[in-house]
Structures are given as structure tokens and as C-alpha cells.
Design a protein around this motif. Structure first.
Motif, PDB file in Angstrom:
ATOM      1  N   HIS A 159      10.920 -21.306  25.661  1.00  0.00           N
ATOM      2  CA  HIS A 159      12.044 -20.728  26.412  1.00  0.00           C
ATOM      3  C   HIS A 159      13.302 -21.571  26.352  1.00  0.00           C
ATOM      4  N   CYS A 177      14.146 -11.849  25.836  1.00  0.00           N
ATOM      5  CA  CYS A 177      12.832 -12.490  26.024  1.00  0.00           C
ATOM      6  C   CYS A 177      12.076 -11.859  27.197  1.00  0.00           C
ATOM      7  N   CYS A 179      10.848 -13.371  29.530  1.00  0.00           N
ATOM      8  CA  CYS A 179      11.194 -14.099  30.756  1.00  0.00           C
ATOM      9  C   CYS A 179      12.453 -13.527  31.400  1.00  0.00           C
ATOM     10  N   ARG A 181      15.477 -13.546  30.031  1.00  0.00           N
ATOM     11  CA  ARG A 181      16.699 -14.139  29.516  1.00  0.00           C
ATOM     12  C   ARG A 181      16.910 -13.755  28.047  1.00  0.00           C
ATOM     13  N   CYS A 184      15.681 -16.681  23.785  1.00  0.00           N
ATOM     14  CA  CYS A 184      14.719 -17.784  23.787  1.00  0.00           C
ATOM     15  C   CYS A 184      14.072 -17.922  22.399  1.00  0.00           C
TER      16      CYS A 184
END
Ligand SMILES: [Zn+2]
Length: 298
Positions: A159, A177, A179, A181, A184
Motif C-alpha cells: 500500500h 486499490c 484499501c 486509495r 497503491c
């Protein structure tokens, strides 16, 4: 000498009994991972510790556990996306049940720890483990120990943002991503990342296993290896390891260690001394093996 290691994964909990100075697997026992509750997960995990101790005939067999998530070193609480343990402390639950501390470690840390001892990184002081599988994971072993961490995030390289130099060099898009964001590293250099680049380049979501079937994929592989070099450059600048051990599905690509060595050589700062880049020796047993070796040390 016998030791036990447990690899707690998103679909199965694998217990391995190891024997001898080289910690070779002698027995394996797998059960499905309960996904509905933390209590269910803990009963299955405790069952695997019991199995290892019964099977070895040693009620105080050293045991360690590897889990797929970040563990807060201060509280033991996990942050994990594919097991029902987020916000819970697996080390505390094991201690409450067994009345003793059983080491619990991130599975990528276990991988690095395993490869540093009797694996591909044996004899090196700073061993970085880089897993290139469905996602990207990282772990590090320094002088035969996992270094202290503040938030449990050390070398969580998947990440880190992909370097703009790499994006710009190939005109790559920014991939979103899991996650939440943007951009990454995981979305570029994992197996999924390979597919992202293949789809962008060829219009078809080919995986690395399709290499050799379509000429355009050779170009995808060239881009993948080149930008993976940027990630290795970041690792070298941040951690300066003397050995980087590659694991996960993409570590099976022919000549991958040589390709990544060439990529890093071309990008590194000045004439910085190169780390050895090599492929893991312990394959699928690395999580359990690393955890078992940590259990021995504890
Ligand atoms: Zn991310």
C-alpha cells in the motif's frame, strides 16, 4: 526437536508439525476458516493448537501463529480484511485460553523470518520478504528477529503509492486499490496488478499464466518487471536489505530473480551495492514455518 506452526488464512487454518534443525514438515492438518464470528475463529484456532500438541505427544510444544493482517504491537488487535478478527486481539484470546503467551505474527513477517533461517535468505542480516501473489505483502527479519514496530505497518509495501516515475515512464493509469486509495503498488506488481496492466495494454484481463500464448503479453511482462524495479528501489532506500526473497505466485515466473535484479540495477541510486534478489525456498509452508520458529524463540 519438534515445533508447531499455524497459518491462519482466509479459507483454511493449516497446522504443520516440524521436526529437526532444518524445521522440515512432518505432518499437516487443515480445517476450514470460520468466517461468521471471532469466537468461531478462535475455537478452530485453539483446536489446531490442541491437534499439534496431541500429535507431537508434547503438551508444551512451542507453537506460533501467522495471520493475514496488521497486528497492533501495543494492543494485539488485528486489522484484517478476510478473517473475522478486526478489532479483536488473537494473542489475548490465546493467552486467556492456554494461560501462556503464544506468538502471533503477520504472515508476511513469518515468511521473511522463515526464509532468513534455513531458507533463501540464510546467512544474510537484513532479509526482506516480498510476496507477489494476489496482493503484495512484505516482511523483514533483521539479525534473526522481527524488528520492533510502532503500528505494525513496517514494510507493508503493498500500500505504498506507486512511484510517479514508474507511472510516467509507461503512461500507466492510476488503478484504484481495495484499501480505497488510488495507485497503491499492489495494483501494479501483484498477480492482480499484472492483469490490470494486461487489460490496459491488450484489452483482455490475462493473468501471468497466459504468458507465451500471446505476444503482447511479453510487453506486459517487460512493464511489470520494470516498475517492480521501482518498488525494489523504494525498499532499498527505506530498508537497505542485503537480501530480498521473492514469494507468491509470480515468484514462479521463469528467471524472475534475474529480471528483477536487472530492473533494480538500472534504477538504483548511483552505484549503491546491490542486495541479493532470490526466490523463496519454503513455498506454501512459509507462514506456518516462520510462526513455528517464532514460537521456538518465544
Ligand atoms: Zn492500497
Amino acid at each position: 526437536m519438534r515445533i508447531g506452526g499455524i497459518d491462519l488464512g482466509g479459507t483454511k487454518i493449516e497446522a504443520r508439525l516440524f521436526e529437526g534443525a532444518g524445521a522440515e514438515t512432518v505432518k499437516v492438518h487443515r480445517v476450514p476458516t470460520p468466517t461468521d464470528s471471532f469466537d468461531g475463529l478462535m475455537s478452530a484456532l485453539i483446536g489446531q493448537v490442541d491437534w499439534l500438541r496431541a500429535e507431537s505427544g508434547d503438551p508444551s510444544l512451542p507453537v506460533g501463529v501467522a495471520i493475514p493482517g496488521v497486528i497492533d504491537p501495543a494492543t494485539g488487535e488485528s486489522f484484517a480484511s478476510n478473517i473475522p478478527a478486526s478489532g479483536h486481539s488473537i494473542p489475548a484470546a490465546l493467552k486467556a485460553h492456554f494461560g501462556e503467551a503464544i506468538p502471533v505474527v503477520n504472515d508476511c513477517m513469518a515468511f521473511a523470518f522463515s526464509e532468513a533461517q534455513g531458507g533463501a535468505g540464510d546467512g544474510h542480516r537484513v532479509v526482506m520478504g516480498l510476496i507477489l501473489g494476489t496482493g503484495v505483502g512484505g516482511g523483514v527479519s533483521i539479525d534473526g528477529a522481527i524488528p520492533p514496530r510502532h503500528a505494525g505497518l513496517a514494510v507493508e509495501v503493498g500500500h505504498i503509492g506507486m512511484s510517479y516515475r514508474a507511472i510516467e515512464r509507461h503512461g500507466l493509469p492510476m488503478f484504484r486499490c481495495g484499501c480505497g486509495r488510488l495507485g497503491c503498488v499492489e495494483n501494479y506488481i501483484s498477480g492482480t496488478g499484472f492483469k490490470n496492466i494486461a487489460e490496459w495494454k491488450t484489452g483482455t484481463r490475462h493473468g501471468a499464466e497466459a504468458l507465451g500464448t500471446e505476444p503482447a503479453l511479453d510487453e506486459v511482462l517487460d512493464i511489470w518487471a520494470d516498475i517492480a524495479g521501482d518498488v525494489l528501489d523504494t525498499i532499498q532506500l527505506a530498508l537497505d536489505p542485503d537480501c530480498i526473497v521473492i514469494g507468491g505466485g509470480l515468484s514462479n515466473l521463469p528467471g524472475v530473480a534475474d529480471r528483477l535484479t536487472t530492473s533494480l540495477e538500472a534504477l538504483r541510486l548511483g552505484s549503491a551495492r546491490m542486495p541479493l534478489i532470490t526466490v523463496a525456498q519454503h513455498g506454501d509452508s512459509s507462514g506456518a514455518r516462520g510462526a513455528a520458529l517464532m514460537g521456538l524463540k518465544a
